[in-house]
Design a protein around this motif. Structure first.
Motif, PDB file in Angstrom:
ATOM      1  N   UNK A 143       0.785  -1.356  -0.201  1.00 36.21           N
ATOM      2  CA  UNK A 143       0.051  -0.287  -0.242  1.00 36.21           C
ATOM      3  C   UNK A 143       0.671   0.404  -0.461  1.00 36.21           C
ATOM      4  N   UNK A 144       2.474   0.738  -0.527  1.00 35.10           N
ATOM      5  CA  UNK A 144       2.969   2.258   0.231  1.00 35.10           C
ATOM      6  C   UNK A 144       3.859   2.561  -0.846  1.00 35.10           C
ATOM      7  N   UNK A 145       2.869   1.647  -2.546  1.00 39.70           N
ATOM      8  CA  UNK A 145       3.573   2.155  -3.985  1.00 39.70           C
ATOM      9  C   UNK A 145       2.985   3.609  -4.377  1.00 39.70           C
ATOM     10  N   UNK A 146       2.268   3.962  -3.899  1.00 45.25           N
ATOM     11  CA  UNK A 146       1.114   5.323  -4.138  1.00 45.25           C
ATOM     12  C   UNK A 146       1.662   6.737  -3.855  1.00 45.25           C
ATOM     13  N   UNK A 147       2.943   6.460  -2.913  1.00 45.20           N
ATOM     14  CA  UNK A 147       3.933   7.648  -1.977  1.00 45.20           C
ATOM     15  C   UNK A 147       5.515   7.351  -3.051  1.00 45.20           C
ATOM     16  N   UNK A 148       5.569   6.268  -3.669  1.00 47.89           N
ATOM     17  CA  UNK A 148       6.510   5.834  -4.089  1.00 47.89           C
ATOM     18  C   UNK A 148       8.332   5.039  -3.151  1.00 47.89           C
ATOM     19  N   UNK A 149       6.637   5.051  -1.968  1.00 48.13           N
ATOM     20  CA  UNK A 149       7.984   3.162  -1.232  1.00 48.13           C
ATOM     21  C   UNK A 149       7.660   4.147   0.362  1.00 48.13           C
ATOM     22  N   UNK A 150       7.265   4.739   0.707  1.00 49.37           N
ATOM     23  CA  UNK A 150       7.245   5.862   1.549  1.00 49.37           C
ATOM     24  C   UNK A 150       6.974   5.366   3.132  1.00 49.37           C
ATOM     25  N   UNK A 151       7.609   4.689   3.767  1.00 49.99           N
ATOM     26  CA  UNK A 151       6.886   4.820   5.007  1.00 49.99           C
ATOM     27  C   UNK A 151       6.473   5.432   6.264  1.00 49.99           C
ATOM     28  N   UNK A 152       8.019   6.441   6.290  1.00 51.13           N
ATOM     29  CA  UNK A 152       7.947   7.325   7.679  1.00 51.13           C
ATOM     30  C   UNK A 152       9.220   6.232   8.016  1.00 51.13           C
ATOM     31  N   UNK A 153       8.872   7.560   9.852  1.00 52.74           N
ATOM     32  CA  UNK A 153      10.067   6.490  10.593  1.00 52.74           C
ATOM     33  C   UNK A 153       9.054   5.692  11.815  1.00 52.74           C
ATOM     34  N   UNK A 154      10.257   4.463  11.947  1.00 55.27           N
ATOM     35  CA  UNK A 154      10.316   3.150  12.559  1.00 55.27           C
ATOM     36  C   UNK A 154      10.526   3.277  13.446  1.00 55.27           C
ATOM     37  N   UNK A 155      11.140   2.519  14.867  1.00 56.12           N
ATOM     38  CA  UNK A 155      11.687   1.820  15.240  1.00 56.12           C
ATOM     39  C   UNK A 155      12.137   0.623  14.420  1.00 56.12           C
ATOM     40  N   UNK A 156      13.694   0.202  14.702  1.00 51.44           N
ATOM     41  CA  UNK A 156      13.353  -0.832  14.486  1.00 51.44           C
ATOM     42  C   UNK A 156      12.576  -1.911  14.915  1.00 51.44           C
TER      43      UNK A 156
END
Length: 536
Positions: A303-316
């Protein structure tokens, strides 16, 4: 007693959910979204980067029907022109007994498709989803129509000519100024008259059965019994002890002892269906043939494809679960901003990552970090936090016994949740209220789904502080209130019980028919293979 459901005309299968949800960011585990398209590799990177959709006769048919549906016409010649004489004679989606559930020009299924297409006319919904909903709703309606007509036939229920004539007059098909008009009827074409009569004649036995089932009266004793149950309720008050109460110093200490888990990084992802396709895309990115963002938009299955793959900031810790081999996730911690890594095998897929920022060590005193640590502990390492909350609940229980609920809540900066009078409703019957209506916080409602806890809530004496009750990751300290007789609710049930009971009878009949062994359901396979043409 019977469980009352709201009136629902059509029954959806368990696999009918078409709503995708985008995974939450920051502190949540990464999850793949719903696949959007397949990627075919033909020996070249370009083939992996720009997959082509397979066009089939069925797909063309589905799109043609969708276009025609949009203007509320599905013409037999159009079907025949695109899918051939065999299919134009009808599409079989299943069986009820020996009778086929068939879509063909002019039949009941056909009319239902038209009706639902009209409802979707002008809708901005996704076209494929709208097409599915139109056909599925029409199909469900046709299944019940077929099954009930079979029951009517066995019972000898028929539509006599006199009944049909009266129904035609009352149908409104030839009304003028709200009344049946003889001239309007006489001026109607023979085709129009035949169509109206055919529709009414085939629908009357079905409607007779539905009306009969929906108008069965309940005994006065049954009504009184339910009214009394619905009118007898009990009030409650409680405070909740949740993971947020875990001491900050202990949360910070845990984070310091497990630093790796709480490193954070800004991420992008491309998810693929095979290692071969993932490697092709990865090579194209590192060789400069395409950008990560373009490759994600064209190829990623999540579902991140529409945003160019961008997820955002995540913890490890939110990324580790996305790796089939958790040890490979460590590679991310040593990467720097701009690095493209992978492909890594995920759960049922392959993933390529891009670091949009160099991984950062946590600020062990920040409120954001402490809240994330507590959330992590509650779900992934619950023993320590559960022990703390259980001990705290026992301690506060003793304090409440001597000081009262309100004073203890004030001292510990806790909110008291007031639950208005609620009847004992173990079966969650919609004839009666339940905690989902009276418990605004929802924690007591969640706990009361356990029959033993529900029994405890209603068998304890009034104004009694109960032992701590577990609700999810929280503990509740509940004080029973007063037993309340709600005459208004009892009166309401007495007034409307026959209506509710009739609707329940109709719903029960629908459920029984739809779950019958006589029903052969091939809707999804037929819809995908014939309407959408996705046989693969």
């Amino acid at each position: 007693m019977r469980k009352m459901h709201g009136r629902k005309r059509f029954i959806m299968s368990s696999n009918d959910n078409t709503n995708g949800k985008k995974p939450e960011e920051n502190g949540k585990e990464l999850a793949f979204g719903k696949k959007k398209s397949a990627v075919e590799k033909k020996g070249k990177n370009e083939a992996a980067l720009k997959p082509k959709r397979k066009i089939t006769i069925g797909w063309v048919f589905g799109m043609v029907v969708l276009i025609l549906i949009a203007i509320s016409f599905v013409l037999a010649p159009a079907i025949q022109a695109f899918v051939g004489q065999g299919t134009s004679n009808g599409i079989v989606f299943g069986k009820y007994g020996k009778e086929e559930i068939k879509y063909s020009y002019g039949n009941y299924f056909y009319d239902q498709v038209q009706n639902y297409a009209n409802q979707y006319s002008g809708s901005e919904a996704n076209q494929t989803q709208a097409l599915y909903q139109i056909w599925k709703s029409a199909y469900d309606s046709t299944v019940l129509f077929t099954a009930i007509n079979q029951l009517a036939s066995k019972a000898g229920i028929i539509a006599t000519d006199e009944v049909v004539k009266r129904a035609i007059i009352e149908s409104g098909a030839y009304d003028k100024d709200g009344k049946f008009d003889v001239k309007t009827y006489q001026d109607a074409s023979a085709e129009r008259k035949t169509s109206v009569e055919k529709s009414i004649r085939r629908s009357l036995p079905y409607q007779m059965v539905i009306d009969d089932v929906g108008t069965v009266l309940s005994s006065s004793s049954e009504v009184e019994y339910i009214a009394e149950m619905a009118g007898n309720g009990r009030t409650f008050r409680y405070i909740s002890l949740n993971p947020a109460l875990y001491p900050d110093e202990l949360a910070s200490q845990y984070a310091l002892q497990n630093k790796q888990l709480f490193y954070s990084m800004d991420m992008s992802i491309i998810s693929m269906d095979s290692e071969e396709n993932a490697k092709a895309v990865y090579d194209a990115i590192v060789n400069g043939e395409t950008s990560f963002e373009e490759a994600a938009t064209q190829n990623s299955l999540d579902s991140y494809a529409a945003e160019g793959g961008k997820i955002g900031r995540l913890y490890y810790y939110g990324l580790v679960s996305n790796f089939k081999n958790a040890d490979e996730a460590v590679t991310l911690l040593s990467a720097k901003s701009g690095d493209v890594l992978g492909p890594f095998e995920a759960n049922g897929a392959w993933a390529i990552y891009k670091l949009n920022s160099t991984p950062q060590e946590a600020d062990y005193a920040s409120e954001e970090l402490l809240a994330s640590v507590k959330a992590y502990l509650a779900t992934s390492d619950s023993n320590s936090i559960d022990t703390f909350l259980a001990d705290l609940a026992t301690e506060l229980q003793r304090e409440i016994a001597s000081k009262g609920l309100d004073e203890v809540a004030l001292e510990h900066d806790l909110s008291v949740v007031e639950v208005s009078a609620t009847p004992l409703n173990l079966g969650e019957s919609q004839y009666m209220s339940n905690f989902s209506y009276t418990d605004n916080a929802g924690l007591l409602a969640n706990a009361a789904t356990n029959p033993e806890i529900a029994k405890q809530l209603y068998t304890a004496e009034e104004h009694t502080l109960l032992d701590p009750i577990k609700s999810g990751a929280s503990y509740l300290l509940v004080e029973t209130g007063e037993n309340v007789q709600d005459e208004t609710m009892g009166s309401y049930i007495r007034t409307f019980y026959d209506y509710y009971s009739g609707a329940q009878n109709q719903q029960d009949l629908s459920q029984a028919l739809y779950s019958s062994d006589a029903f052969e359901d091939n809707f999804l396979t037929t819809f995908l293979n014939v309407v959408l043409g996705q046989s693969e």
